[in-house]
Motif scaffolding. Structure first.
Motif, PDB file in Angstrom:
ATOM      1  N   PHE A  22       0.833  -1.211   0.000  1.00 60.78           N
ATOM      2  CA  PHE A  22       0.000   0.000   0.000  1.00 60.78           C
ATOM      3  C   PHE A  22       0.869   1.262   0.000  1.00 60.78           C
ATOM      4  O   PHE A  22       0.644   2.197  -0.779  1.00 60.78           O
ATOM      5  CB  PHE A  22      -0.903  -0.005   1.245  1.00 60.78           C
ATOM      6  CG  PHE A  22      -1.522   1.330   1.568  1.00 60.78           C
ATOM      7  CD1 PHE A  22      -2.727   1.711   1.000  1.00 60.78           C
ATOM      8  CD2 PHE A  22      -0.895   2.212   2.440  1.00 60.78           C
ATOM      9  CE1 PHE A  22      -3.296   2.944   1.288  1.00 60.78           C
ATOM     10  CE2 PHE A  22      -1.460   3.442   2.745  1.00 60.78           C
ATOM     11  CZ  PHE A  22      -2.661   3.821   2.164  1.00 60.78           C
ATOM     12  N   VAL A  23       1.873   1.307   0.869  1.00 59.99           N
ATOM     13  CA  VAL A  23       2.739   2.489   0.974  1.00 59.99           C
ATOM     14  C   VAL A  23       3.517   2.698  -0.324  1.00 59.99           C
ATOM     15  O   VAL A  23       3.646   3.825  -0.822  1.00 59.99           O
ATOM     16  CB  VAL A  23       3.708   2.358   2.164  1.00 59.99           C
ATOM     17  CG1 VAL A  23       4.709   3.502   2.179  1.00 59.99           C
ATOM     18  CG2 VAL A  23       2.925   2.338   3.472  1.00 59.99           C
ATOM     19  N   SER A  24       4.026   1.614  -0.888  1.00 58.71           N
ATOM     20  CA  SER A  24       4.757   1.712  -2.153  1.00 58.71           C
ATOM     21  C   SER A  24       3.866   2.286  -3.250  1.00 58.71           C
ATOM     22  O   SER A  24       4.279   3.154  -4.033  1.00 58.71           O
ATOM     23  CB  SER A  24       5.277   0.326  -2.555  1.00 58.71           C
ATOM     24  OG  SER A  24       5.884   0.364  -3.824  1.00 58.71           O
ATOM     25  N   SER A  25       2.626   1.816  -3.303  1.00 66.21           N
ATOM     26  CA  SER A  25       1.686   2.306  -4.308  1.00 66.21           C
ATOM     27  C   SER A  25       1.331   3.769  -4.061  1.00 66.21           C
ATOM     28  O   SER A  25       1.239   4.568  -5.005  1.00 66.21           O
ATOM     29  CB  SER A  25       0.421   1.448  -4.281  1.00 66.21           C
ATOM     30  OG  SER A  25      -0.550   1.939  -5.170  1.00 66.21           O
ATOM     31  N   PHE A  26       1.120   4.137  -2.803  1.00 64.65           N
ATOM     32  CA  PHE A  26       0.807   5.525  -2.454  1.00 64.65           C
ATOM     33  C   PHE A  26       1.908   6.452  -2.950  1.00 64.65           C
ATOM     34  O   PHE A  26       1.649   7.482  -3.584  1.00 64.65           O
ATOM     35  CB  PHE A  26       0.642   5.656  -0.937  1.00 64.65           C
ATOM     36  CG  PHE A  26       0.169   7.015  -0.487  1.00 64.65           C
ATOM     37  CD1 PHE A  26      -1.157   7.218  -0.142  1.00 64.65           C
ATOM     38  CD2 PHE A  26       1.038   8.098  -0.418  1.00 64.65           C
ATOM     39  CE1 PHE A  26      -1.610   8.468   0.267  1.00 64.65           C
ATOM     40  CE2 PHE A  26       0.605   9.345  -0.013  1.00 64.65           C
ATOM     41  CZ  PHE A  26      -0.720   9.541   0.328  1.00 64.65           C
ATOM     42  N   ASP A  27       3.146   6.088  -2.677  1.00 59.92           N
ATOM     43  CA  ASP A  27       4.263   6.935  -3.083  1.00 59.92           C
ATOM     44  C   ASP A  27       4.358   7.030  -4.601  1.00 59.92           C
ATOM     45  O   ASP A  27       4.651   8.091  -5.157  1.00 59.92           O
ATOM     46  CB  ASP A  27       5.563   6.368  -2.519  1.00 59.92           C
ATOM     47  CG  ASP A  27       6.751   7.281  -2.774  1.00 59.92           C
ATOM     48  OD1 ASP A  27       6.916   8.260  -2.017  1.00 59.92           O
ATOM     49  OD2 ASP A  27       7.507   7.036  -3.739  1.00 59.92           O
ATOM     50  N   ARG A  28       4.089   5.912  -5.277  1.00 59.81           N
ATOM     51  CA  ARG A  28       4.261   5.877  -6.729  1.00 59.81           C
ATOM     52  C   ARG A  28       3.230   6.729  -7.454  1.00 59.81           C
ATOM     53  O   ARG A  28       3.543   7.390  -8.440  1.00 59.81           O
ATOM     54  CB  ARG A  28       4.179   4.421  -7.195  1.00 59.81           C
ATOM     55  CG  ARG A  28       4.453   4.217  -8.670  1.00 59.81           C
ATOM     56  CD  ARG A  28       4.738   2.765  -8.977  1.00 59.81           C
ATOM     57  NE  ARG A  28       3.563   1.921  -8.870  1.00 59.81           N
ATOM     58  CZ  ARG A  28       3.384   0.984  -7.952  1.00 59.81           C
ATOM     59  NH1 ARG A  28       4.292   0.776  -7.026  1.00 59.81           N
ATOM     60  NH2 ARG A  28       2.293   0.243  -7.939  1.00 59.81           N
ATOM     61  N   PHE A  29       1.984   6.747  -6.975  1.00 58.69           N
ATOM     62  CA  PHE A  29       0.919   7.410  -7.719  1.00 58.69           C
ATOM     63  C   PHE A  29       0.587   8.804  -7.218  1.00 58.69           C
ATOM     64  O   PHE A  29      -0.230   9.495  -7.827  1.00 58.69           O
ATOM     65  CB  PHE A  29      -0.339   6.540  -7.717  1.00 58.69           C
ATOM     66  CG  PHE A  29      -0.250   5.370  -8.653  1.00 58.69           C
ATOM     67  CD1 PHE A  29      -0.453   5.539 -10.010  1.00 58.69           C
ATOM     68  CD2 PHE A  29       0.073   4.112  -8.186  1.00 58.69           C
ATOM     69  CE1 PHE A  29      -0.355   4.471 -10.884  1.00 58.69           C
ATOM     70  CE2 PHE A  29       0.175   3.030  -9.049  1.00 58.69           C
ATOM     71  CZ  PHE A  29      -0.039   3.208 -10.403  1.00 58.69           C
ATOM     72  N   ALA A  30       1.206   9.230  -6.135  1.00 62.49           N
ATOM     73  CA  ALA A  30       0.889  10.558  -5.597  1.00 62.49           C
ATOM     74  C   ALA A  30       1.321  11.688  -6.523  1.00 62.49           C
ATOM     75  O   ALA A  30       0.787  12.801  -6.445  1.00 62.49           O
ATOM     76  CB  ALA A  30       1.555  10.731  -4.227  1.00 62.49           C
ATOM     77  N   ILE A  31       2.250  11.418  -7.418  1.00 53.97           N
ATOM     78  CA  ILE A  31       2.833  12.490  -8.230  1.00 53.97           C
ATOM     79  C   ILE A  31       1.876  13.013  -9.296  1.00 53.97           C
ATOM     80  O   ILE A  31       1.959  14.191  -9.683  1.00 53.97           O
ATOM     81  CB  ILE A  31       4.146  12.002  -8.892  1.00 53.97           C
ATOM     82  CG1 ILE A  31       4.877  13.156  -9.571  1.00 53.97           C
ATOM     83  CG2 ILE A  31       3.869  10.887  -9.894  1.00 53.97           C
ATOM     84  CD1 ILE A  31       5.265  14.281  -8.650  1.00 53.97           C
ATOM     85  N   SER A  32       0.937  12.186  -9.765  1.00 57.27           N
ATOM     86  CA  SER A  32       0.124  12.572 -10.923  1.00 57.27           C
ATOM     87  C   SER A  32      -0.569  13.932 -10.777  1.00 57.27           C
ATOM     88  O   SER A  32      -0.401  14.806 -11.644  1.00 57.27           O
ATOM     89  CB  SER A  32      -0.900  11.473 -11.216  1.00 57.27           C
ATOM     90  OG  SER A  32      -1.689  11.809 -12.333  1.00 57.27           O
ATOM     91  N   PRO A  33      -1.321  14.191  -9.699  1.00 54.58           N
ATOM     92  CA  PRO A  33      -1.973  15.509  -9.605  1.00 54.58           C
ATOM     93  C   PRO A  33      -1.043  16.641  -9.174  1.00 54.58           C
ATOM     94  O   PRO A  33      -1.470  17.794  -9.118  1.00 54.58           O
ATOM     95  CB  PRO A  33      -3.062  15.276  -8.546  1.00 54.58           C
ATOM     96  CG  PRO A  33      -2.578  14.145  -7.727  1.00 54.58           C
ATOM     97  CD  PRO A  33      -1.774  13.281  -8.642  1.00 54.58           C
ATOM     98  N   LEU A  34       0.229  16.320  -8.871  1.00 57.64           N
ATOM     99  CA  LEU A  34       1.166  17.345  -8.411  1.00 57.64           C
ATOM    100  C   LEU A  34       1.981  17.965  -9.534  1.00 57.64           C
ATOM    101  O   LEU A  34       2.581  19.032  -9.359  1.00 57.64           O
ATOM    102  CB  LEU A  34       2.150  16.758  -7.381  1.00 57.64           C
ATOM    103  CG  LEU A  34       1.592  16.047  -6.157  1.00 57.64           C
ATOM    104  CD1 LEU A  34       2.736  15.620  -5.241  1.00 57.64           C
ATOM    105  CD2 LEU A  34       0.610  16.929  -5.414  1.00 57.64           C
TER     106      LEU A  34
END
Length: 391
Positions: A22-34
């Protein structure tokens, strides 16, 4: 009439392993709206800011052979604990990065270290769950990953809009440290007797079916993950705010969560090639919708359908990867993940160039055609591998 006994043992991944994924996925996909906000804050173009994502995916991908070998040599749990600590340190650097260059380097390091988590957790499931239960167990793991994806894209956009985009990089760093304590309670699974490092790699890269599976993963990475990263920027190019764009893209995670439950039921009734057809059809329809019209509603629809792709098509490919060469499972799964995210980096880079020229319709149309060809190839390849009895 005799029946085949189902082997005893675990039927789902342990909670600490799912939390780490879960944490790995959170970090990986957080960038899109940023991306758009980072570009404006640091004085960069969209293409320059997209290197934050593409460098992450590239580092994630090229680090995989190293993690695969280490996973087979030193164990699954020790590797996950060590890389989570290193990823947390890189996350701190990203949080306080004063320039785009430092941010790109920190995110690339984050990608390299978080790159060990999902493939190693998949391998852990392959080691501990019998093949009869493996696809449902991997689907459970993917559901945890999907929650991370949905949380990241939704929360990142909101935090960036109302507070500061830097906070988004600090959250997974803190969570990663917490995961290390959870993993300490797990025992290392038994593994098949190991051969030498070179022999393991040679066995993997000279196996025809390993090469086919990881090549399919490369194309899938470009089509699904690479272009998925661009959905929020595509909406923002139409004047939509970061919070709304992030929430719309978060429908991908919702789609995975919903359809992963369907896969658990249908995997007992449908063959793997048929599950792959369902996932591939969802991809093609999703990009067809975006080609016809780009809006918040169509992005939500497409993201939901890409979530179905991930549950049906990708989980099938993952399951295939864990079984194609058991004696080098860690290495094969790492190569699989490496190709997946190398493809993601390519998809983001090529798609970003088209997006920079506002050619979103062309991008989505081309991606839909590639997805159609990919689905056909995946299904034929799996039928050939499994033989007529499993077609």
């Amino acid at each position: 009439m005799s029946t085949v006994a189902v082997p005893p043992g675990p039927t789902r991944p342990p909670v600490p392993v799912s939390l780490a994924a879960f944490v790995s996925s959170f970090d990986r996909f957080a960038i899109s709206p940023l991306i758009v906000l980072v570009a404006a804050d640091l004085g960069a173009t969209l293409t320059q800011a997209l290197t934050i994502a593409s460098s992450y995916f590239l580092a994630y991908g090229i680090s995989q052979p190293v993690w695969g070998v280490l996973s087979d040599r030193i164990g699954r749990i020790p590797l996950m604990k060590a890389t989570l600590i290193a990823a947390a340190a890189a996350g701190v650097v990203a949080t306080f990065a004063p320039t785009l260059t430092i941010l790109v380097i920190a995110r690339a390091l984050s990608g390299a270290f978080y790159g060990a988590i999902v493939p190693t957790s998949m391998t852990y499931v392959g080691d501990t769950v019998a093949e009869a239960h493996r696809q449902p167990a991997l689907t459970d793991l993917m559901a945890a990953i999907a929650v991370g994806t949905a949380s990241a894209t939704a929360l990142a956009g909101v935090l960036a809009h109302f507070a500061d985009w830097r906070i988004v990089f600090a959250i997974p760093a803190v969570l990663a440290v917490g995961c290390v304590f959870g993993l300490r309670r797990l025992r290392e699974p038994a593994r098949e007797e190991q051969i030498g490092v070179f022999s393991t790699l040679q066995a993997a890269v000279t196996n025809r079916w390993v090469l086919i599976v990881i090549s399919l993963a490369f194309v899938e990475g470009a089509v699904v993950l690479g272009v998925l990263t661009l959905l929020a920027p595509a909406l923002q190019s139409q004047g939509v705010g970061a919070a709304v764009a992030g929430l719309a893209t978060a429908a991908y995670g919702v789609g995975v969560i919903i359809t992963s439950r369907m896969v658990k039921v249908l995997s007992r009734r449908l063959s793997m090639p048929r599950l792959m057809v369902i996932g591939g059809a969802a991809t093609v329809i999703g990009f067809a919708v975006l080609t016809v019209h780009l809006s918040t509603l169509t992005v939500i629809i497409a993201a939901l359908l890409l979530g179905a792709t991930w549950s049906f098509q990708h989980s099938s490919l993952q399951t295939w990867a864990t079984a194609v060469l058991p004696r080098a499972r860690g290495t094969v799964v790492a190569l699989f993940a490496g190709c997946l995210f190398a493809g993601s980096a390519l998809g983001t880079s090529v798609g970003g160039a088209l997006g920079d020229n506002d050619q979103w319709t062309l991008l989505f149309a081309m991606t839909g055609l590639v997805a159609l060809g990919l689905t056909f190839t995946i299904v034929i390849s799996r039928r050939t591998f499994a033989g007529p009895r499993n077609g």
